[in-house]
Design a protein around this motif. Structure first.
Motif, PDB file in Angstrom:
ATOM      1  N   THR A  76       8.236 -27.380  -8.158  1.00  0.00           N
ATOM      2  CA  THR A  76       8.132 -28.672  -8.848  1.00  0.00           C
ATOM      3  C   THR A  76       6.793 -29.328  -8.540  1.00  0.00           C
ATOM      4  O   THR A  76       6.141 -29.886  -9.430  1.00  0.00           O
ATOM      5  N   MET A  77       6.363 -29.239  -7.292  1.00  0.00           N
ATOM      6  CA  MET A  77       5.091 -29.847  -6.906  1.00  0.00           C
ATOM      7  C   MET A  77       3.921 -29.138  -7.584  1.00  0.00           C
ATOM      8  O   MET A  77       2.930 -29.776  -7.951  1.00  0.00           O
ATOM      9  N   GLU A  78       4.043 -27.833  -7.783  1.00  0.00           N
ATOM     10  CA  GLU A  78       2.992 -27.111  -8.502  1.00  0.00           C
ATOM     11  C   GLU A  78       2.897 -27.573  -9.947  1.00  0.00           C
ATOM     12  O   GLU A  78       1.801 -27.692 -10.504  1.00  0.00           O
ATOM     13  N   VAL A  79       4.045 -27.855 -10.552  1.00  0.00           N
ATOM     14  CA  VAL A  79       4.059 -28.381 -11.923  1.00  0.00           C
ATOM     15  C   VAL A  79       3.387 -29.754 -11.952  1.00  0.00           C
ATOM     16  O   VAL A  79       2.570 -30.048 -12.838  1.00  0.00           O
ATOM     17  N   HIS A  80       3.711 -30.603 -10.975  1.00  0.00           N
ATOM     18  CA  HIS A  80       3.101 -31.938 -10.910  1.00  0.00           C
ATOM     19  C   HIS A  80       1.587 -31.843 -10.714  1.00  0.00           C
ATOM     20  O   HIS A  80       0.831 -32.588 -11.346  1.00  0.00           O
ATOM     21  N   ALA A  81       1.144 -30.950  -9.821  1.00  0.00           N
ATOM     22  CA  ALA A  81      -0.295 -30.795  -9.587  1.00  0.00           C
ATOM     23  C   ALA A  81      -0.996 -30.341 -10.865  1.00  0.00           C
ATOM     24  O   ALA A  81      -2.080 -30.839 -11.199  1.00  0.00           O
ATOM     25  N   GLN A  82      -0.391 -29.424 -11.586  1.00  0.00           N
ATOM     26  CA  GLN A  82      -0.983 -28.972 -12.852  1.00  0.00           C
ATOM     27  C   GLN A  82      -1.054 -30.127 -13.848  1.00  0.00           C
ATOM     28  O   GLN A  82      -2.040 -30.261 -14.579  1.00  0.00           O
ATOM     29  N   ALA A  83      -0.023 -30.953 -13.865  1.00  0.00           N
ATOM     30  CA  ALA A  83      -0.042 -32.114 -14.761  1.00  0.00           C
ATOM     31  C   ALA A  83      -1.188 -33.052 -14.394  1.00  0.00           C
ATOM     32  O   ALA A  83      -1.871 -33.581 -15.279  1.00  0.00           O
ATOM     33  N   MET A  84      -1.418 -33.258 -13.096  1.00  0.00           N
ATOM     34  CA  MET A  84      -2.539 -34.102 -12.665  1.00  0.00           C
ATOM     35  C   MET A  84      -3.857 -33.500 -13.129  1.00  0.00           C
ATOM     36  O   MET A  84      -4.745 -34.220 -13.600  1.00  0.00           O
ATOM     37  N   HIS A  85      -3.978 -32.178 -13.040  1.00  0.00           N
ATOM     38  CA  HIS A  85      -5.189 -31.503 -13.535  1.00  0.00           C
ATOM     39  C   HIS A  85      -5.341 -31.740 -15.036  1.00  0.00           C
ATOM     40  O   HIS A  85      -6.448 -31.984 -15.520  1.00  0.00           O
ATOM     41  N   ASP A  86      -4.228 -31.659 -15.755  1.00  0.00           N
ATOM     42  CA  ASP A  86      -4.264 -31.868 -17.199  1.00  0.00           C
ATOM     43  C   ASP A  86      -4.736 -33.282 -17.547  1.00  0.00           C
ATOM     44  O   ASP A  86      -5.337 -33.502 -18.598  1.00  0.00           O
ATOM     45  N   TYR A  87      -4.445 -34.246 -16.663  1.00  0.00           N
ATOM     46  CA  TYR A  87      -4.920 -35.622 -16.845  1.00  0.00           C
ATOM     47  C   TYR A  87      -6.352 -35.801 -16.346  1.00  0.00           C
ATOM     48  O   TYR A  87      -6.918 -36.886 -16.449  1.00  0.00           O
ATOM     49  N   GLY A  88      -6.921 -34.771 -15.754  1.00  0.00           N
ATOM     50  CA  GLY A  88      -8.290 -34.860 -15.277  1.00  0.00           C
ATOM     51  C   GLY A  88      -8.424 -35.314 -13.834  1.00  0.00           C
ATOM     52  O   GLY A  88      -9.528 -35.639 -13.387  1.00  0.00           O
TER      53      GLY A  88
END
Length: 98
Positions: A76-88
């Motif tokens: 789940t945390m990996e998904v969240h980190a990827q989402a943060m990357h997607d937001y820049g």
């Protein structure tokens, strides 16, 4: 002539257990690119944090260089980190201290 298929011993008692769930953290790091208001908006939009909580986390990122924005299972945390990357935003995942 065919070889007979091996069948497992169903009488054998197997003791299977899952590994204990260890908490992991998403850390958002300071960067010179994103505006503070944008970081607050990302935290509110993605994580659903209140204005106050999102602002506290953004200020930690700004003043301390990073903030833990989420804790939970690694996947789940990996998904969240990827989402943060997607937001820049710059984010990493690390194992939570015990």
């Amino acid at each position: 002539m065919s070889t007979p298929i091996a069948t497992p011993d169903t009488e054998q008692d197997l003791h299977l257990s899952a590994a204990p769930l260890e908490p992991w953290q998403v850390v958002v790091w300071n960067d010179p690119v994103n505006l503070m208001s944008y970081v607050v908006r990302v935290f509110r939009t993605y994580f659903g944090y209140s204005q106050e909580r999102a602002t506290q986390l953004m200020l930690a990122v700004h003043h301390e260089g990073h903030a833990i924005v989420a804790t939970g299972p690694r996947e789940t945390m990996e998904v969240h980190a990827q989402a943060m990357h997607d937001y820049g935003l710059w984010a990493t995942v690390r194992r939570a201290p015990r």
